[in-house]
Write an enzyme that holds these catalytic residues in place. Sequence first.
Site, short mmCIF file in Angstrom:
data_model
loop_
_atom_site.label_atom_id
_atom_site.label_comp_id
_atom_site.label_asym_id
_atom_site.label_seq_id
_atom_site.Cartn_x
_atom_site.Cartn_y
_atom_site.Cartn_z
N ASP A 43 0.85 -1.17 0.00
CA ASP A 43 0.00 0.00 0.00
C ASP A 43 0.89 1.24 0.00
O ASP A 43 1.84 1.32 0.79
CB ASP A 43 -0.90 -0.02 1.24
N ASN B 26 -1.93 12.62 -4.02
CA ASN B 26 -2.88 13.02 -5.07
C ASN B 26 -3.39 14.45 -4.85
O ASN B 26 -3.47 15.24 -5.79
CB ASN B 26 -4.07 12.07 -5.12
N ASP C 153 -1.23 8.79 -10.71
CA ASP C 153 -1.26 7.67 -11.65
C ASP C 153 0.15 7.29 -12.10
O ASP C 153 0.49 6.12 -12.23
CB ASP C 153 -2.12 8.01 -12.87
N GLU D 136 -4.55 2.10 -4.30
CA GLU D 136 -3.11 2.28 -4.25
C GLU D 136 -2.44 1.06 -3.63
O GLU D 136 -1.35 1.14 -3.09
CB GLU D 136 -2.73 3.55 -3.49
#
Length: 129
Positions: free
Chosen positions: A1, A9, A18, A44
Amino acid sequence: DVDHFKHYNDTNGHLCGDEVLRQIASILRSRLRKTDSPCRFGGEEFAIMLPETDSEQAVRVAETIRYIVAEHPFAGKEKQPEGAVTVSIGVATYSASMLTPEELIDAADRALYAAKGRGRNQTVLLSQN
C-alpha cells in the site's frame, strides 16, 4: 500500500498519482521472478504472489521493494509527510490451515494494517498460527 497516497494526489494531482502507480508497478516487475505475479489490488494497493517462497524469502523481497520505492526519485516526493513516497507491506504465507485463497489475502491484509499502525514505511509478517 502506498503511504499517504491521498495526500500525494491532493498535493500533486491525480495524473502524478497515476504516474507513481505506474512507476511502482515497473519497480515490482523489475524486481520479481518470471514466476511471481504482481497485480494492482485496489486504489493504491498491490498484491504479489510469490510461489514456492517461504516467509523469510518473502520478507527479503518485500524489504528490497520497500527500500527501492523509498529511494526512487518520484516527482513531488518532497511534499510527502516523510519527504519520500513510501510503501507499507504486509506479508503472509500459505498455511495448511487455510481453506480458501481469501484467508491468505486476509492474513496479508492484517499484516499490512499492522505495518500502517506501526508507523508506515515498513514490512510486517504476522505469525501464522
